[in-house]
Design an enzyme around this catalytic site. Structure first.
Site, PDB file in Angstrom:
ATOM      1  CD  GLU A  34      14.133  -8.766 -29.942  1.00 12.08           C
ATOM      2  OE1 GLU A  34      15.104  -9.097 -29.249  1.00 12.08           O
ATOM      3  OE2 GLU A  34      13.049  -9.399 -29.928  1.00 12.08           O
ATOM      4  N   GLY A  40      15.560  -4.357 -26.123  1.00  8.96           N
ATOM      5  CA  GLY A  40      15.613  -4.429 -24.656  1.00  8.96           C
ATOM      6  C   GLY A  40      15.240  -5.791 -24.090  1.00  8.96           C
ATOM      7  N   GLY A 116      15.292 -14.408 -36.416  1.00  4.57           N
ATOM      8  CA  GLY A 116      16.538 -14.887 -37.000  1.00  4.57           C
ATOM      9  C   GLY A 116      16.638 -16.402 -36.940  1.00  4.57           C
ATOM     10  CD  GLU A 189      12.072  -8.165  -7.961  1.00  6.27           C
ATOM     11  OE1 GLU A 189      13.255  -8.054  -7.655  1.00  6.27           O
ATOM     12  OE2 GLU A 189      11.641  -7.956  -9.130  1.00  6.27           O
ATOM     13  CG  ASP A 315      18.228 -14.968 -18.996  1.00  8.98           C
ATOM     14  OD1 ASP A 315      19.185 -14.537 -18.325  1.00  8.98           O
ATOM     15  OD2 ASP A 315      17.039 -14.652 -18.778  1.00  8.98           O
ATOM     16  CG  MET A 321      18.948 -17.657 -16.096  1.00  9.82           C
ATOM     17  SD  MET A 321      17.675 -18.884 -16.154  1.00  9.82           S
ATOM     18  CE  MET A 321      17.065 -18.690 -17.821  1.00  9.82           C
ATOM     19  CG  HIS A 447      27.373  10.893   9.930  1.00 13.92           C
ATOM     20  ND1 HIS A 447      26.813   9.740  10.450  1.00 13.92           N
ATOM     21  CD2 HIS A 447      26.865  11.929  10.646  1.00 13.92           C
ATOM     22  CE1 HIS A 447      26.021  10.068  11.469  1.00 13.92           C
ATOM     23  NE2 HIS A 447      26.030  11.392  11.603  1.00 13.92           N
TER      24      HIS A 447
HETATM   25  C1  FAD Z   1       9.490 -10.248 -14.196  1.00  7.31           C
HETATM   26  C2  FAD Z   1      10.996 -10.287 -14.348  1.00  7.31           C
HETATM   27  C3  FAD Z   1      11.780  -9.432 -13.592  1.00  7.31           C
HETATM   28  C4  FAD Z   1      13.163  -9.439 -13.735  1.00  7.31           C
HETATM   29  N1  FAD Z   1      13.893  -8.582 -12.978  1.00  7.31           N
HETATM   30  C5  FAD Z   1      15.237  -8.561 -13.106  1.00  7.31           C
HETATM   31  C6  FAD Z   1      16.020  -7.638 -12.376  1.00  7.31           C
HETATM   32  O1  FAD Z   1      15.502  -6.838 -11.599  1.00  7.31           O
HETATM   33  N2  FAD Z   1      17.365  -7.645 -12.559  1.00  7.31           N
HETATM   34  C7  FAD Z   1      17.965  -8.525 -13.411  1.00  7.31           C
HETATM   35  O2  FAD Z   1      19.200  -8.500 -13.528  1.00  7.31           O
HETATM   36  N3  FAD Z   1      17.248  -9.416 -14.117  1.00  7.31           N
HETATM   37  C8  FAD Z   1      15.904  -9.450 -13.995  1.00  7.31           C
HETATM   38  N4  FAD Z   1      15.173 -10.332 -14.747  1.00  7.31           N
HETATM   39  C9  FAD Z   1      15.883 -11.249 -15.655  1.00  7.31           C
HETATM   40  C10 FAD Z   1      16.316 -10.531 -16.929  1.00  7.31           C
HETATM   41  O3  FAD Z   1      15.185 -10.007 -17.565  1.00  7.31           O
HETATM   42  C11 FAD Z   1      17.044 -11.501 -17.837  1.00  7.31           C
HETATM   43  O4  FAD Z   1      18.100 -12.107 -17.136  1.00  7.31           O
HETATM   44  C12 FAD Z   1      17.628 -10.768 -19.054  1.00  7.31           C
HETATM   45  O5  FAD Z   1      16.617 -10.124 -19.777  1.00  7.31           O
HETATM   46  C13 FAD Z   1      18.375 -11.755 -19.957  1.00  7.31           C
HETATM   47  O6  FAD Z   1      18.884 -11.058 -21.044  1.00  7.31           O
HETATM   48  P1  FAD Z   1      19.166 -11.774 -22.449  1.00  7.31           P
HETATM   49  O7  FAD Z   1      19.723 -10.709 -23.317  1.00  7.31           O
HETATM   50  O8  FAD Z   1      19.941 -13.003 -22.234  1.00  7.31           O
HETATM   51  O9  FAD Z   1      17.738 -12.247 -22.984  1.00  7.31           O
HETATM   52  P2  FAD Z   1      16.328 -11.544 -23.149  1.00  7.31           P
HETATM   53  O10 FAD Z   1      16.239 -10.299 -22.373  1.00  7.31           O
HETATM   54  O11 FAD Z   1      15.310 -12.599 -22.885  1.00  7.31           O
HETATM   55  O12 FAD Z   1      16.297 -11.113 -24.674  1.00  7.31           O
HETATM   56  C14 FAD Z   1      16.286 -12.038 -25.703  1.00  7.31           C
HETATM   57  C15 FAD Z   1      15.612 -11.416 -26.902  1.00  7.31           C
HETATM   58  O13 FAD Z   1      15.828 -12.286 -28.021  1.00  7.31           O
HETATM   59  C16 FAD Z   1      14.678 -12.242 -28.851  1.00  7.31           C
HETATM   60  N5  FAD Z   1      14.664 -13.449 -29.688  1.00  7.31           N
HETATM   61  C17 FAD Z   1      14.517 -14.734 -29.284  1.00  7.31           C
HETATM   62  N6  FAD Z   1      14.620 -15.565 -30.340  1.00  7.31           N
HETATM   63  C18 FAD Z   1      14.833 -14.778 -31.424  1.00  7.31           C
HETATM   64  C19 FAD Z   1      15.039 -15.051 -32.806  1.00  7.31           C
HETATM   65  N7  FAD Z   1      15.056 -16.291 -33.270  1.00  7.31           N
HETATM   66  N8  FAD Z   1      15.218 -14.002 -33.628  1.00  7.31           N
HETATM   67  C20 FAD Z   1      15.210 -12.731 -33.156  1.00  7.31           C
HETATM   68  N9  FAD Z   1      15.025 -12.419 -31.878  1.00  7.31           N
HETATM   69  C21 FAD Z   1      14.860 -13.434 -31.004  1.00  7.31           C
HETATM   70  C22 FAD Z   1      13.535 -12.164 -27.862  1.00  7.31           C
HETATM   71  O14 FAD Z   1      12.382 -11.607 -28.492  1.00  7.31           O
HETATM   72  C23 FAD Z   1      14.114 -11.264 -26.767  1.00  7.31           C
HETATM   73  O15 FAD Z   1      13.733  -9.915 -26.961  1.00  7.31           O
HETATM   74  C24 FAD Z   1      13.775 -10.332 -14.645  1.00  7.31           C
HETATM   75  C25 FAD Z   1      12.996 -11.184 -15.422  1.00  7.31           C
HETATM   76  C26 FAD Z   1      11.625 -11.160 -15.293  1.00  7.31           C
HETATM   77  C27 FAD Z   1      10.797 -12.066 -16.145  1.00  7.31           C
END
Ligand code: FAD
Length: 468
Positions: A34, A40, A116, A189, A315, A321, A447
């Site tokens: 990461e 997270g 990475g 939101e 995502d 997403m 209830h």
């Molecule tokens: C404001 C906001 C509110 C949200 N609220 C909700 C909610 O209430 N409920 C919900 O279900 N979803 C919510 N989401 C969506 C949710 O955050 C995403 O769907 C979720 O985080 C996706 O998870 P992920 O693991 O696919 O990717 P991410 O959480 O985006 O994590 C990917 C990680 O990979 C890392 N990374 C990228 N490239 C590299 C690399 N080459 N080497 C090392 N590390 C790398 C990044 O730094 C990042 O930390 C919200 C999003 C936003 C922006």
């Protein structure tokens, strides 16, 4: 060189970190790379968690300002302490991200900080912010790099006056006026947060409605409710340019279907038009990993890319997403790699909007059932007829259950109301087990409880709600 890993996960968001923990639980030698410097991902650092922390704090502020008096609670003049509100949000984020580091240690996942790059199907190079790069060998790779803010042509984000969701989570003062570009979940939101704290909020949306894709009755109710709360809407409108100056931001807005363009001024503009897959710099081109025209990585039903041994989740592969969808995929891949039958049921993924009232949506909408020619029945029950909601003075909204007309199987559930995001979970479990509206209707509900509205909606599918 040390023994190769069984799996290296690139990205420590909800998809990646959950995949890593499950893989390690199943005895696989696991590393998670990461680059952010904290675990997270988007969710914990700049997404789900900080937005919910601010939604909760701003909800308290609004309740103390306008609702406590009707409960007989006198407060005097309520004042906002924004720095404390922001510091609380930051602490929640910090505690939770550190919690994942603890879970990694507990489960013996190697946490590797750095960017990475996948240089071969069995090799990940990690570039730390300083120091020497590491070359790691592995049997399998899981790409979990998530998504990033989608840019809006003609509008450049400075995270001060023209902000993305990340900037909107950290404003140093309450703007007098805010324009939110995009009437989806994130826009509504964060628009709600700043409206509750005192901003005049206008949402500009390109499509015909806010919350596109949600059940029509839900959209109608939420549009009415948010307008009543003071949010303004400009629908079928297109933002073509934004100019920031000392006196504020000037937006050029055109009617989508033709007509005179206009300018709108605002102290802060929030661009919330969606998210794009984040796969820059991963080395996918060189490896020949297939991505679609929008940049989403293509995967087969086992979440494997076209390169054997390289998987992708969350995502970055598109679909809903959402953090919990990413987590489900992370677990499915880990279990498949350990020889189990990893599986995600994409038909039963709830979506929640954490406004107040909340919105929760699951399965088919009435519109999709009509389109698909499915014969269905509707059961609907308003929170105004639910005793707990009345006792709480939170009786806006309804529960709507859609069931197959012949088999009574639950096909969808849509809730606008207090704690909708938690209430939907009953329908999630019932749909996961292929249950019927009658299954919910015949289940005893405590209830007085908000969940009785779910039971009553299920009874209403068969025209036998008791309290209506
Ligand atoms: C404001 C906001 C509110 C949200 N609220 C909700 C909610 O209430 N409920 C919900 O279900 N979803 C919510 N989401 C969506 C949710 O955050 C995403 O769907 C979720 O985080 C996706 O998870 P992920 O693991 O696919 O990717 P991410 O959480 O985006 O994590 C990917 C990680 O990979 C890392 N990374 C990228 N490239 C590299 C690399 N080459 N080497 C090392 N590390 C790398 C990044 O730094 C990042 O930390 C919200 C999003 C936003 C922006």
């Amino acid at each position: 060189m040390s023994d190769p890993y069984d799996v290296i996960i690139v990205g420590g968001g909800p998809g990646g970190y959950v995949c890593a923990i499950r893989a390690a639980q199943l005895g696989l030698k696991t590393a998670c790379v990461e680059k952010r410097g904290s675990l997270g991902g988007t969710c914990l650092n700049v997404g789900c968690i900080p937005s919910k922390a601010l939604l909760q704090s701003s909800h308290h502020f609004e309740a103390a300002s306008h609702e406590f008096a009707s409960h007989g609670v006198k407060t005097g003049k309520v004042a906002l302490d924004l720095p404390t509100m922001m510091a609380r949000k930051d602490k929640v984020v910090d505690d939770l991200t550190k919690g994942i580091e603890f879970l990694f240690k507990k489960n013996k996942v190697d946490y590797i900080v750095g960017e990475g790059v996948i240089t071969a199907a069995d090799t990940v190079e990690v570039k730390p912010t300083s120091g020497k790069k590491q070359i790691l060998k592995t049997e399998n790779i899981v790409i979990a790099t998530g998504s990033d803010v989608a840019p809006l042509p003609g509008v450049s984000i400075d995270e001060k006056q023209i902000v993305s969701s990340t900037g909107a989570l950290a404003l140093s003062k309450v703007p007098k006026s805010m324009v939110v570009v995009g009437g989806g979940v994130i826009g509504l939101e964060l628009g709600s947060v700043w409206r509750r704290l005192g901003a005049e909020v206008t949402v500009v949306e390109f499509l015909d409605t806010i919350l596109p894709g949600m059940d029509g009755e839900v959209v109608k109710q939420m549009t009415r409710t948010l307008k009543k709360q003071g949010m303004k809407f400009k629908l079928k409108a297109k933002v073509t340019a934004a100019k920031a100056a000392k006196t504020g931001v000037t937006l050029s807005v055109e009617p989508r279907d033709g007509g005179e363009a206009e300018t709108i001024k605002a102290d802060v503009v929030l661009v919330a038009i969606g998210r794009r897959p984040y796969s820059d710099g991963l080395g996918l081109d060189k490896l020949g990993v297939a991505v679609d025209e929008r940049g989403f990585i293509g995967v087969d039903p086992d979440l494997q890319t076209n390169i054997p041994g390289i998987f992708a989740i969350g995502d970055v592969i598109g679909g809903a997403m959402l953090a919990h969808k990413a987590e489900e995929e992370g677990i499915a891949v880990a279990e498949s790699l350990a020889g189990q039958s990893g599986h995600v049921n994409y038909d039963v993924i709830p979506g929640v909007v954490y406004t107040w009232p909340e919105v929760a949506s699951l399965g088919k909408t009435e519109e999709t059932l009509k389109e698909e020619g499915v014969d269905y029945k509707v059961g609907k029950f308003p929170f105004s007829a639910n005793s707990r909601a009345r006792a709480n003075a939170d009786s806006e909204g309804f529960v709507k259950i859609l069931a197959d007309a012949k088999t009574d199987r639950v096909l969808g559930a849509h809730i606008v109301g207090p704690a909708a995001g938690d209430l939907i979970q009953e329908a999630v479990s019932v749909m996961e087990f292929g249950g019927s509206a009658e299954d919910i209707a015949r289940t005893c509900h405590a209830h007085p409880g908000l969940s009785e509205a779910v039971k009553e909606a299920a009874l209403a599918v068969d025209d036998r709600a008791i309290h209506m």
